[in-house]
Design a protein around this motif. Structure first.
Motif, PDB file in Angstrom:
ATOM      1  N   LYS A  14       0.824  -1.143   0.011  1.00  0.00           N
ATOM      2  CA  LYS A  14      -0.095   0.015  -0.002  1.00  0.00           C
ATOM      3  C   LYS A  14       0.815   1.311  -0.264  1.00  0.00           C
ATOM      4  CE  LYS A  14       0.148  -1.593   4.559  1.00  0.00           C
ATOM      5  NZ  LYS A  14      -0.170  -2.656   5.380  1.00  0.00           N
ATOM      6  N   THR A  21      -5.085  -3.828  13.225  1.00  0.00           N
ATOM      7  CA  THR A  21      -4.440  -3.602  14.697  1.00  0.00           C
ATOM      8  C   THR A  21      -5.233  -2.697  15.396  1.00  0.00           C
ATOM      9  OG1 THR A  21      -2.274  -3.951  13.514  1.00  0.00           O
ATOM     10  CG2 THR A  21      -2.268  -2.892  15.812  1.00  0.00           C
ATOM     11  N   LYS A  68      -4.665   3.826   2.867  1.00  0.00           N
ATOM     12  CA  LYS A  68      -5.612   2.921   2.203  1.00  0.00           C
ATOM     13  C   LYS A  68      -6.943   3.834   1.552  1.00  0.00           C
ATOM     14  CE  LYS A  68      -4.128  -1.110   5.019  1.00  0.00           C
ATOM     15  NZ  LYS A  68      -4.310  -1.970   6.248  1.00  0.00           N
TER      16      LYS A  68
END
Ligand code: HSE
Length: 399
Positions: free
Chosen positions: A100, A156, A200
């Motif tokens: 990414k 996370t 993202k």
């Protein structure tokens, strides 16, 4: 037989090899494509690994093999992945990636190079791990004007917030546990400060708009300041706190930001727990559609990479179209976005708070002394700032 090379034999790269080997029969049966892992590029050796004889240390060996038509770039980071990807595309070799950082930084340039050389650059695994989101945006949703994308795009932080909510635990304690379980990166800054989710949403926003939403233009706030008292207020209101990456096309402008947000318990994103990701896309005809699944992890992410390998092998000699121009999209200042705010205020002067925020709802919780909170009406953030300036604000979370 399509010869494939894998750049980087780490978690995702070794996962991609595992998927190609384990599911070879299934893939051939379904798609007619037979994949052969011809090379693995890595600085390290892997003695005892079933693929050890495929490992090479020099990228030129792969670039000079005309039979290699597809490359999985699973190295991560911008360099040397950028140089290697560019070279491969210039030679007409298609590349697919989970990277990414590289896609957010150089996506449109690499897509142009692929187009000029009749090959493809695909990056399904760069957002949402194994969740199909990029191909749906580029194919199934092309009849839509995308009005909003809201997502839990980092596993996370979602794990940390879920544990803080369920167990009343402190941020630092849960982060330590997440690191022990191997969810968080060794340096977890990109996760907990929202940079990973920011990259993202920059990718998804660019695809929704067809122009570049630069990561630098995404306002980003992480979860490090969220406390158990914030969760107590959220609970009192029947709300959840999630780190939401958001892209909104409104009359007031196009917005792209990552911030902790209060979600109504009925929101489909409120149900996304632990390390899972969820992405809610709003189109002007379809309305909402939701994409949910494992947003991280070896085999989930590798599955998306191999899906791209198969597409590229099926489309050898042509470019799979991805509309993402280098031209920068105008991103509005996040201060112009309208939303509600949960404001924690020190002291007991509820009258002054309600004078600043008429129509606000006062909330008190047993977990906090000598403070209260107000859930405001909807307003632009610049107006919120002006009204909050005269109050002793402890913290604010957007809704
Ligand atoms: N660190 C990332 C996460 C990995 O936690 O979601 C997947 O991009």
């Amino acid at each position: 037989m399509a010869k494939v090379a894998v750049f980087g034999y780490g978690t995702v790269g070794s996962g991609a090899v595992e998927v190609m080997v384990k599911n070879a029969e299934e893939i051939a049966k379904k798609t007619g494509v037979s994949l052969e892992v011809a090379y693995i590029l890595d600085l390290r050796d892997f003695p005892g690994d079933p693929m050890e004889d495929k490992v090479v240390h020099d990228v030129e060996v792969i670039l000079n093999d005309p039979e290699v038509k597809v490359i999985c770039e699973t190295m991560g980071g911008v360099n040397p992945a950028y140089t290697f990807t560019k070279r491969a595309l210039e030679l007409g070799k298609s590349v697919c990636t989970s990277n990414k950082e590289l896609v957010a930084a150089k996506g449109p340039e690499l897509l142009e190079i692929a187009k000029a050389n009749n090959c493809s650059y695909l990056f399904e695994a760069s957002v949402g791990g194994g969740i199909p989101i990029i191909r749906p945006l580029l194919t199934c949703l092309t009849a839509e004007k995308i009005e909003a994308i809201q997502g839990i795009l980092n596993g996370t932080t979602n794990y940390i917030l879920t544990k803080m909510s369920d167990e009343g635990a402190d941020f630092a304690d849960v982060l330590k546990k997440a690191q022990e379980l191997g969810y968080a990166e060794k340096d977890p800054t990109a996760d907990v400060e929202g940079h990973d989710a920011g990259r993202k949403i920059a990718i998804l926003s660019s695809l929704a708009m067809g122009q570049t939403v630069s990561y630098d233009d995404v306002y980003t706030e992480g979860i490090t300041k969220i406390t158990p008292v914030d969760f107590a207020y959220a609970r009192a209101l029947g709300l959840q706190i999630k780190l939401i990456a958001m892209s909104k096309m409104t009359e007031d402008g196009n917005f792209a930001l990552v911030t902790p947000r209060l979600l109504d318990a009925k929101s489909p994103l409120a149900c996304v727990q632990d390390v899972f990701n969820g992405i809610l896309v709003t189109g002007n005809m379809l309305g909402d559609s939701m994409y949910y699944g494992k947003g991280a992890g070896k085999l989930a992410t590798a599955s998306a990479v191999v899906g791209d390998v198969i597409e590229e092998a099926k489309n050898e000699g042509r470019t799979i179209p991805v509309l993402w121009k280098a031209e920068k999209a105008a991103v509005s200042n996040y201060k112009d976005l309208s939303q509600q705010y949960l404001v924690r205020i020190a002291g007991t002067d509820e009258a002054a708070a309600l004078a600043a925020f008429p129509g606000g709802k006062v909330v008190k919780v047993a977990e906090a002394d000598n403070e209260f909170a107000v859930l405001t009406e909807n307003m632009k953030e610049c107006d919120y700032d002006a009204k909050a300036a005269g109050l002793s604000v402890i913290s604010m979370i957007r809704m």
